[in-house]
Design a protein around this motif. Sequence first.
Motif, PDB file in Angstrom:
ATOM      1  N   THR A   1      13.248 -28.303 -49.308  1.00 36.05           N
ATOM      2  CA  THR A   1      13.258 -28.987 -50.603  1.00 36.05           C
ATOM      3  C   THR A   1      12.037 -28.623 -51.443  1.00 36.05           C
ATOM      4  O   THR A   1      10.907 -28.647 -50.958  1.00 36.05           O
ATOM      5  N   HIS A   2      12.296 -28.277 -52.685  1.00 38.81           N
ATOM      6  CA  HIS A   2      11.208 -28.077 -53.636  1.00 38.81           C
ATOM      7  C   HIS A   2      11.148 -29.302 -54.535  1.00 38.81           C
ATOM      8  O   HIS A   2      12.178 -29.793 -54.967  1.00 38.81           O
ATOM      9  N   THR A   3       9.945 -29.772 -54.823  1.00 43.23           N
ATOM     10  CA  THR A   3       9.800 -30.973 -55.640  1.00 43.23           C
ATOM     11  C   THR A   3       8.973 -30.638 -56.876  1.00 43.23           C
ATOM     12  O   THR A   3       7.950 -29.972 -56.779  1.00 43.23           O
ATOM     13  N   ARG A   4       9.440 -31.115 -57.996  1.00 35.65           N
ATOM     14  CA  ARG A   4       8.702 -30.889 -59.240  1.00 35.65           C
ATOM     15  C   ARG A   4       8.503 -32.220 -59.947  1.00 35.65           C
ATOM     16  O   ARG A   4       9.448 -33.016 -60.084  1.00 35.65           O
ATOM     17  N   LEU A   5       7.283 -32.495 -60.379  1.00 32.28           N
ATOM     18  CA  LEU A   5       7.018 -33.742 -61.102  1.00 32.28           C
ATOM     19  C   LEU A   5       7.353 -33.536 -62.577  1.00 32.28           C
ATOM     20  O   LEU A   5       7.033 -32.504 -63.143  1.00 32.28           O
ATOM     21  N   THR A   6       8.013 -34.516 -63.166  1.00 30.95           N
ATOM     22  CA  THR A   6       8.351 -34.364 -64.586  1.00 30.95           C
ATOM     23  C   THR A   6       7.302 -35.007 -65.477  1.00 30.95           C
ATOM     24  O   THR A   6       7.247 -34.734 -66.673  1.00 30.95           O
ATOM     25  N   GLY A   7       6.497 -35.897 -64.904  1.00 27.50           N
ATOM     26  CA  GLY A   7       5.471 -36.557 -65.721  1.00 27.50           C
ATOM     27  C   GLY A   7       6.008 -37.635 -66.637  1.00 27.50           C
ATOM     28  O   GLY A   7       5.297 -38.165 -67.469  1.00 27.50           O
ATOM     29  N   ARG A   8       7.297 -37.965 -66.538  1.00 30.69           N
ATOM     30  CA  ARG A   8       7.838 -39.012 -67.414  1.00 30.69           C
ATOM     31  C   ARG A   8       8.691 -39.978 -66.617  1.00 30.69           C
ATOM     32  O   ARG A   8       9.201 -39.632 -65.571  1.00 30.69           O
ATOM     33  N   PRO A   9       8.816 -41.192 -67.142  1.00 34.09           N
ATOM     34  CA  PRO A   9       9.771 -42.101 -66.496  1.00 34.09           C
ATOM     35  C   PRO A   9      11.197 -41.635 -66.798  1.00 34.09           C
ATOM     36  O   PRO A   9      11.397 -40.714 -67.590  1.00 34.09           O
ATOM     37  N   MET A  10      12.169 -42.288 -66.187  1.00 32.67           N
ATOM     38  CA  MET A  10      13.564 -41.926 -66.393  1.00 32.67           C
ATOM     39  C   MET A  10      13.953 -42.140 -67.867  1.00 32.67           C
ATOM     40  O   MET A  10      13.765 -43.198 -68.432  1.00 32.67           O
ATOM     41  N   GLU A  11      14.517 -41.086 -68.452  1.00 40.34           N
ATOM     42  CA  GLU A  11      14.920 -41.182 -69.860  1.00 40.34           C
ATOM     43  C   GLU A  11      16.347 -40.713 -70.009  1.00 40.34           C
ATOM     44  O   GLU A  11      16.820 -39.906 -69.206  1.00 40.34           O
ATOM     45  N   ILE A  12      17.024 -41.184 -71.015  1.00 43.21           N
ATOM     46  CA  ILE A  12      18.342 -40.630 -71.298  1.00 43.21           C
ATOM     47  C   ILE A  12      18.402 -40.162 -72.748  1.00 43.21           C
ATOM     48  O   ILE A  12      17.729 -40.723 -73.616  1.00 43.21           O
ATOM     49  N   PRO A  13      19.182 -39.116 -72.986  1.00 39.73           N
ATOM     50  CA  PRO A  13      19.342 -38.627 -74.355  1.00 39.73           C
ATOM     51  C   PRO A  13      20.274 -39.548 -75.132  1.00 39.73           C
ATOM     52  O   PRO A  13      21.266 -40.040 -74.600  1.00 39.73           O
ATOM     53  N   LEU A  14      19.953 -39.802 -76.386  1.00 38.17           N
ATOM     54  CA  LEU A  14      20.750 -40.719 -77.191  1.00 38.17           C
ATOM     55  C   LEU A  14      21.068 -40.110 -78.545  1.00 38.17           C
ATOM     56  O   LEU A  14      20.226 -39.458 -79.159  1.00 38.17           O
ATOM     57  N   SER A  15      22.290 -40.334 -78.984  1.00 41.80           N
ATOM     58  CA  SER A  15      22.692 -39.969 -80.334  1.00 41.80           C
ATOM     59  C   SER A  15      24.020 -40.661 -80.588  1.00 41.80           C
ATOM     60  O   SER A  15      24.642 -41.157 -79.648  1.00 41.80           O
TER      61      SER A  15
END
Lengths: 461, 588
Positions: A68-82
Motif C-alpha cells: 500500500t502506498h499512502t499519500r496525505l491530501t492535507g485537507r479534510p473530506m470535501e465534496i465537489p458542489l454545483s
Amino acid sequence: MSIEYLGLDSINGPLVVLEGVQDVAFDEIVEFSVQRTKKKLGRVIEVYEDKAIIQVFESTADMSLKNTHTRLTGRPMEIPLSPEILGRTFDGIGRPIDQLGDVSYVMKRDVNGDPLNPVSREYPRNFIQTGISAIDGLTTLIRGQKLPFFSGDGLPHNELAAQIVRQANLGEGSSEKFGVVFAAMGVQHDVADFFRRTFEESGVLDRVTMFLNVASDPVIERIMTPRVALTAAEYLAYDLGMHILVIMTDMTAYCEALREISASKQEIPSRKGYPGYLYSDLAMLYERAGIVAGKPGSVTQIPILTMPNDDITHPIPDLTGYITEGQVVFDRDLQGKSIYPPIDILPSLSRLMKGGIGEKYTRADHQAVANQLFASYSRVKEARSLASVIGEDELAPTDKKYLAYGRKFEDQFLGQAKDENRSIIETLDFAWELLRMLPREELDRIDTQLLDQYYGLEKVL
Amino acid sequence: MKQLGTIYGINGPIVYLKGKTQFQMSEMVYVGKMRLIGEIISLNNEMTTIQVYEETSGMKPGEPVYGTGQQMSVTLGPGILNNIFDGIERPLKTIEDQVGQYITKSVQVESLDTERKWPVRVTVELGQEVTGGMIIAEVQETKTIVHKSMIPPNIDGKVIEVVEDGDYTVVEPIVKVKQLDDTIVEIPLAQKWPIRVPRPVRRRHESSVPLITGQRVVDTLFPITKGGTAAIPGGFGTGKTMMQHQVAKYSDADIIVYIGCGERGNEMTEVLEDFSELEDPKSGNSLMERTVLIANTSNMPVAAREASIYTGVTLAEYYRDMGYDVAIMADSTSRWAEALRELSGRLEEMPAEEGFPAYLASRLATFYERAGLMQNLNESEGSVSIIGAVSPQGGDFSEPVTQNTKRFVRCFWGLDRQLANERHYPAVSWLNSYSLYVDDLSVWFRDNVSPDFINNRRQILEILHQESSLMDIVKLIGSDVLPDDQKLTIEIARVIRLGFLQQDAFHQEDTNVSLEKQAKMMEVILHLYRQCREMISMGMPMSLLLENQIFNRVVTIKYDVPNDRLDLLDQYLVDIDQFYNHIMETNA
C-alpha cells in the motif's frame, strides 16, 4: 504534500496505523493506492508525533503491510458542489455512480460542516402540508424541522416517506424551488430502487440528489454518507435558495457502523456497546436541519430509523428523540389491523407544531382539536383495557362511545389510502366529525368558544 | 503569552504534550497555530493532557501550545445581561458579525464589549478602606437591572485614586487600591473569575421564601425556595424544556441565567425570540433585560459543553454578590454528564456505571452546592436557585445521572410519560415528585398567602393519592361498582387534575398564575369536595350530583376567571352553596 509512504505498520479491521509520517493533521483525508491500481480513501482519526491512525473507507481486505502506498491530501473530506448535482446519483462518499461522469464543480466544501450559530437561526414556522391526517393534524411537519420516523422492520416507513415526497407540494404549483436529497445507509437495493421509482413517478427526479450506500457497500463509508448528503443539502438550500427535504434511511445502520469503528478503536463503550459520543455525533447530523436567517432556503430532515426489537428505549431512538424536534412512531399493532399509515399518535410528537399552526397558518381550532384527539384517544386505550377485563357489554355508556370513537378514529382518521391527499381543512373537519361522536362534556381540552363554533355544526358536505 | 510546549498527539478534543511541562493544573492555554482555547486537565512526568474547547481537525503534532498562567476564567462586568454566549463566554452575536453564520475555529473575541462606554456612578471615596466584595460603582446595565461593580474578593486595602462619575469602558480603571503589602491594583468595572471556583461568601442562610414560578403544580404542590435546587427529569417529549421556559419567563427571580447545554439550536432561537418580545411581569420591560443565555448546542464542541455549566453558575454567583435573586435553568444536566463521559472515555479512565466516570456524583454535588441563599461579602443578601433538567436514557429514572442528581437536590419534579402522552402538561407526576422545602416554607405561606394553604395542599395531595389507588380497582372492574363516596373522590380528583394541575402555557390567562389565585382555586375545589361529601353522607347518589354543571364550571375556572378579577372566585363559593341547598331541598 505529495510525499508517498510505502507500506503500513498495522491493519486492524477498518483501521490502519502508519508510522514515520511527517506533517500529518488530525482529521485529514489520505489516499491509499493498493498494488498501484486500486484507490481507497481514509481519514486520520488519531495522531501521535509521527504515527497516524487512519480509518479506511471501504474494506481493508486486499491491503497488506507492504503493497500500500499512502499519500496525505492535507485537507479534510470535501465534496465537489454545483447546481449539476441535482438529478445525479452518488455513492456513500460522493463519487458519481450513474455513469454520467464527474461533476464539474463550482466549489468544494468540507463535509463535516461547522456548527450553525444559534443567533443566526430563524425559528421555523412554516407548515408543510403532507396530505396525511395523522401528520398534518397531530404531528405537524414544519419547514426546517427534523422529524424522524421511529419504525420497525417490516413497517411501511419507506412508503410513508415516499408519499410525503409525492404530496408535500414538492411537485408543481409553487414559485419556490423544492428539492430532495436522499441518503441511503445500509439499506437493501430494492429500497433504493423503490425511492428512485417514486421520485421518477412524481416527476421530481431532476430535483433529487441521491447518495447510496446500500447494504453490500463498505460499512465504513456509511459514516460519511449523511455528512456528504447534508453538505449537498446545505449547498442547495443556502447557496441556491431551495427548500430541501432530506430523507435519511436507515439511521440504525449508521449508528451500527459507528459502533463498529468504535469497537475496533477499542474505545470504552457506553450503553449496548455504542460509543459515549453517539449523542454528539448524531447531533452533528440532525442539527444541520433548519433555516438560516436572511437566506431563502431551508433544510428539513426526515431521518428514518428502525428500532431494534421495536424498543423505543434503545439508545438509537432514545438519543435521536432527545435531539430531534419530535418523532413519528410506527406501531406494529396498527399495522396488524391493516391501518396505513400505522402511526401510534400517543408517543408521536412535533415540537415545532405550536409555532406553525393556528389562525395564521392552518386554522384557529387546530391546537385545541389536536390536544382533544390525543386526550380522547388515550381514554379509548383505557376503555379498551377495561373492556378486555370485564367485557364490552359491561362498560358504562360513555366508555362504549369511546370504543366506537376509537374504531372510527383508527380506521378513517389515521387510516388513509397511499395516494390519498387530504387538505388540512379536510383533516380538521373530519376530526370534528369524530369528536361529535362523544358527549360535549367529555371534550375538556377545547375551550367553550370553539366548542360553540364547531361542535354544534353538522358537517357540510 | 509564551510557548510552553509542543503537541505530541491529538485524539478529538484531547491533545497530549510529551514530557514534563511548566503548565499549571486547570490553566487556560492556547493550542496550535490556530490558537484554540484549551484547559490543562492532567499533568504527570510523561504527559500533559489538554482539553480543547473547539474542533481540532487540521491540527498537527509539533504545533506550539501557549500558556496564559491563568485558570479557565470568565469576565464579569456590565454587558452580560441581554446577551447570548457560548459555553466559554464568547458572545455569539459578535462571532456572527466577525465570521458569519457558522461558528468557525479560532475566533478571537472579547467576552464583553471593551469599546462601549457605560454611564458610571462611583460609590466609594478617596481614602476609604475597601475589602473584597465591596461595591465601587453602579451602572444601569439594562432597563431592569442596576449593575454593581465590586472589589474582587481577594483584594483588601485603601482607595488611593478614584475617578469622577462619567462614562467608562469595562477595562478602564475606576479605583486604585493600595493593598496592605503596599502593592497597588487598578480595578475596572469588569473582573475575571475562574469558573470552577465558587465565589466566596460570608455565610449561607437557610431560605424560607419561595421562588414563585406562576406554575400551580410547582408553587402549590412542590414549591422551591429562593436559593433552592430542583431537578426536572423526564424522557424526551415530556416537556422539560417547556417547563424550564415557563419558569424562566414567570418566576419572581431578579435575574435568569438560562444554560442551553447540549440541546437544540432552534430552542435557543425560540428563547431569544420569545424572551425579547415577552414582558417581564415584574418590571414591564422585555424579559431579555433580566436574562443571560449560555448556548452550547448539541453540535457545538463537547468540551465547551462541559464548561458551559460552570460558566453559567459563575455568572449567577456574580449577580448574587450584588444582592440579586438569581435563578439558573440548566437544560440539560444529562448532556453535561455525557460530555464528562465522552471526555473521560477519551482519557481512557476507568468507567463506573454505564460508562460514566466515577467522579460523576462529586461533580454533580459541587454544581448543585453552588446554589443557596447567601450573605455576601458586602453583607447584602442574594440567592442562586438551580433548576436542572435531566434527560434520563430511555426515560428510566434509575440511570446514574437521575439517581445521583436526586441525592443533591431537594425538589424533584418528575415528568411522566403517560401524562405527556395524554397531553397533560406540565406532566409533573404528583405521585413520585417531592419537595423537601414544604416545611421550611409553611410559615411563609401561612403569613403571606393563607393560613389554610399548607393544610389545603395536603388535602389535595391526599385526594390524588386516594384516586391513584382507586384507579387500580377501576381498571379491573370499572367505576360503576364503586360506592358513592369513592366515586366522589374520583370525580374531585378529575377536577383537580384538569382544573388545577393541568396548566395551558399558551393560554393568556393560564400561563402564569399568582399564588393568591392558586390558593383560592384550591379553596373552591375543596369547598365543592366538602359539600358533596356531606350530601353523599346523607345518602344522595353521586349520579344526582353529577347532573349539575358545577363540576365542569370549577374545571374551567382557570380560563374563566382573569388574573385581575379574583373577586369572581367568591361567586363560585356562593354557587356551590346554592347547589348544595338546591339538592338538599329538592331531594331531602
